[in-house]
Design a protein around this motif. Structure first.
Motif, short mmCIF file in Angstrom:
data_model
loop_
_atom_site.label_atom_id
_atom_site.label_comp_id
_atom_site.label_asym_id
_atom_site.label_seq_id
_atom_site.Cartn_x
_atom_site.Cartn_y
_atom_site.Cartn_z
N TYR A 63 0.81 -1.21 0.00
CA TYR A 63 0.00 0.00 0.00
C TYR A 63 0.85 1.28 0.00
O TYR A 63 0.33 2.36 0.27
N ARG A 65 2.03 3.08 -2.42
CA ARG A 65 1.61 4.14 -3.35
C ARG A 65 0.45 4.95 -2.80
O ARG A 65 0.33 6.13 -3.07
N TRP A 66 -0.43 4.33 -2.01
CA TRP A 66 -1.54 5.08 -1.44
C TRP A 66 -1.07 5.99 -0.31
O TRP A 66 -1.64 7.04 -0.09
N TYR A 69 0.80 8.87 -2.52
CA TYR A 69 -0.04 9.71 -3.40
C TYR A 69 -1.46 9.92 -2.89
O TYR A 69 -2.17 10.78 -3.41
N SER A 71 -5.53 8.65 -1.81
CA SER A 71 -6.66 8.09 -2.55
C SER A 71 -7.87 8.93 -2.22
O SER A 71 -7.76 9.99 -1.61
N GLU A 72 -9.04 8.45 -2.60
CA GLU A 72 -10.26 9.20 -2.30
C GLU A 72 -10.48 9.35 -0.79
O GLU A 72 -11.02 10.34 -0.33
N ARG A 73 -10.08 8.35 -0.04
CA ARG A 73 -10.32 8.35 1.41
C ARG A 73 -9.08 8.67 2.23
O ARG A 73 -9.17 8.93 3.42
N THR A 74 -7.92 8.59 1.63
CA THR A 74 -6.66 8.77 2.36
C THR A 74 -5.91 9.97 1.82
O THR A 74 -5.71 10.08 0.61
N ALA A 76 -2.71 12.28 0.85
CA ALA A 76 -1.34 11.97 0.41
C ALA A 76 -0.36 12.44 1.47
O ALA A 76 -0.46 13.54 2.00
#
Length: 89
Positions: A63, A65-66, A69, A71-74, A76
């Motif tokens: 995980y 890359r999340w 960068y 995500s919708e919920r996390t 960067a």
């Protein structure tokens, strides 16, 4: 000689990344996994004679890359970006 310097800089970046890496809270099933998954690799490639020194800092967590960068919920965190800006000298 150049390869040694590239690895030294990569190790600095790795140590900064480990120090600023987020660690999950009490509900995280793998707290500290991202933080402990940074690695430095070195090789000679590039250039006309394939003798250009390269050192790379990477994270082997699935995980990563999340975290970097978002995500919708996390959000960067840009851990490697901030580490490279701070520790590459």
């Amino acid at each position: 000689m150049v390869r040694v310097e590239m690895v030294r800089r990569a190790e600095l970046i790795k140590s900064v990344a480990e120090s600023i890496a987020p660690v999950g809270g009490p509900g995280d099933p793998h707290p500290g996994h991202y933080k402990s998954s940074f690695h430095v690799t070195s090789t000679l490639r590039g250039g006309r004679r394939r003798d250009r020194a390269i050192a790379t800092v990477s994270n082997t967590s699935y995980y990563a890359r999340w975290v970097e960068y978002g995500s919708e919920r996390t959000p960067a965190h840009h851990v490697l970006l901030r580490a490279a800006q701070a520790g590459g000298r």
